[in-house]
Design an enzyme around this catalytic site. Structure first.
Site, PDB file in Angstrom:
ATOM      1  N   ASP A   1       0.852  -1.191   0.000  1.00 38.99           N
ATOM      2  CA  ASP A   1       0.000   0.000   0.000  1.00 38.99           C
ATOM      3  C   ASP A   1       0.886   1.239   0.000  1.00 38.99           C
ATOM      4  OD1 ASP A   1      -2.145   1.683   0.127  1.00 38.99           O
ATOM      5  OD2 ASP A   1      -2.761   1.145   2.163  1.00 38.99           O
TER       6      ASP A   1
ATOM      7  N   ASP B   1      -3.065   2.513  -6.015  1.00 37.62           N
ATOM      8  CA  ASP B   1      -1.917   2.567  -5.110  1.00 37.62           C
ATOM      9  C   ASP B   1      -1.782   1.344  -4.196  1.00 37.62           C
ATOM     10  OD1 ASP B   1      -4.122   3.062  -3.539  1.00 37.62           O
ATOM     11  OD2 ASP B   1      -3.226   4.730  -2.428  1.00 37.62           O
ATOM     12  N   GLU B   2      -2.455   0.241  -4.516  1.00 35.65           N
ATOM     13  CA  GLU B   2      -2.277  -0.947  -3.683  1.00 35.65           C
ATOM     14  C   GLU B   2      -2.446  -2.220  -4.503  1.00 35.65           C
ATOM     15  OE1 GLU B   2      -5.347  -1.856  -0.732  1.00 35.65           O
ATOM     16  OE2 GLU B   2      -6.559  -0.229  -1.576  1.00 35.65           O
TER      17      GLU B   2
END
Length: 361
Positions: free
Chosen positions: A13, A111-112
């Site tokens: 993350d 973003d993860e």
């Protein structure tokens, strides 16, 4: 030892991703309270916070907060507009790095991502080694940090990645899963929102350990079949496999009005503009659609969505417009609008041999 794991899952993350990207490109912003979102307009702005730096969070600012409130909390913060193109470029490079380490890979947002590392990780030492390599590679390549959670399953890995932010690394071995989860509040389990949390509190269930020990029949009386997955996760049981989600599932656009409005002409004008934006994106990506969706948010922030599914796939702009207008009729004259959005789903890649049905509406 991690030898007993059936799966070794990393959840990666990025830390405050949009703000971190901006700071990496503009070093003078490092250490400052940075808010990414719409223009605050000295406290009268109409949008929301997309994300913010950890420095901004110390003032109580958080994602989805009205931008006007963020400005009141910290008027000296640096406010920047969302630069979607830049963030996607950085994300694409990071995801290529992550994918190169994984047996299987599942990106879940910009973003993860989850990485199946079962063939590479055999103990705490190798878990630490690979996690550290990944973290260092992202810093070297993009100048931003990420937090990593390592566990036998996806949910615990995700909870672990959030356990020591920013720039954290939390490894949960099989024998430690229940011990790790037990003291955490039930809201740490993805999917348990405020309403479910409140009901559980009324049942004297506040932490994950209490949920793990709760009577399944009592839980099912309250939550139905969802209770089974809740209790399983609370006990650290999660056998879901990673899925490489490379396909586009939806295309949508939305707009926040400068001022709350019930002006029918203005609402329709913005609605049609959003339809055109969605249509352009769809053509560029070479998709057909079958479902049109609208989103409505009123001045009190109550939000509704409505959808219309066609009996055929098409790429026709007028179909999007007509469906959107038809769906919007339910909400006209009910209250002042704060935001509207248009989206299309049930997408299919264009087959050049396919005959499009565009004249039924």
């Amino acid at each position: 030892m991690i030898h007993s794991w059936n799966n070794v899952i990393f959840h990666i993350d990025m830390d405050s991703f949009f703000a971190s990207v901006e700071s990496s490109k503009r070093p003078e912003l490092k250490g400052l309270p940075l808010v990414i979102g719409s223009d605050p307009k000295s406290g009268s702005g109409r949008g929301v916070v997309s994300t913010c730096s950890y420095e901004a969070r110390r003032f109580g600012i958080h994602s989805a907060m009205p931008i006007s409130k963020a400005y009141r909390l910290c008027p000296d913060a640096v406010f920047l507009p969302v630069n979607s193109k830049l963030y996607k470029e950085v994300s694409d490079r990071i995801m290529r790095i992550l994918r190169s380490y994984a047996d299987r890979f599942e990106q879940v947002s910009i973003d993860e991502a989850y990485l199946d590392m079962s063939s590479k990780v055999c103990d705490h030492t190798t878990a630490t080694k690979f996690a550290t390599q990944i973290k260092n590679k992202v810093v070297e390549t993009e100048g931003i940090t990420c937090s990593v959670g390592v566990a036998p399953g996806k949910t615990v890995a995700k909870i672990a990645s959030d356990h020591d932010k920013p720039n954290g690394l939390t490894i949960v071995q099989p024998t430690e899963v229940k011990q790790f989860l037990a003291p955490l509040p039930v809201a740490k389990i993805p999917g348990i929102g405020k309403k479910t949390e409140q009901i559980l509190k009324q049942m004297q269930i506040k932490d994950i350990g209490e949920l793990a020990d709760a009577d399944i029949q009592i839980l099912m009386n309250k939550f139905g079949k969802h209770a089974i997955s809740m209790k399983s996760i609370a006990n650290g049981i999660d056998v879901r496999e990673l899925k490489d989600k490379t396909e586009v599932k939806s295309i949508s656009k939305e707009d926040t009005f400068d001022f709350d409005t019930n002006d029918v002409d203005k609402i329709d004008s913005v609605l049609m503009s959003l339809c055109e934006d969605v249509h352009r994106t769809m053509l560029r990506k070479q998709f057909l659609f079958r479902t049109v969706t609208i989103k409505v948010r009123f001045k009190d922030f109550t939000t509704y969505t409505r959808a219309s599914t066609l009996p055929f796939t098409t790429n026709d702009l007028e179909t999007i417009k007509k469906c959107s207008r038809d769906l919007m009729q339910e909400f006209i004259d009910k209250d002042e609008f704060r935001l509207i959005g248009v989206g299309i789903t049930k997408l299919e890649k264009i087959d050049r041999k396919q005959t499009l049905i565009t004249d039924f509406i």
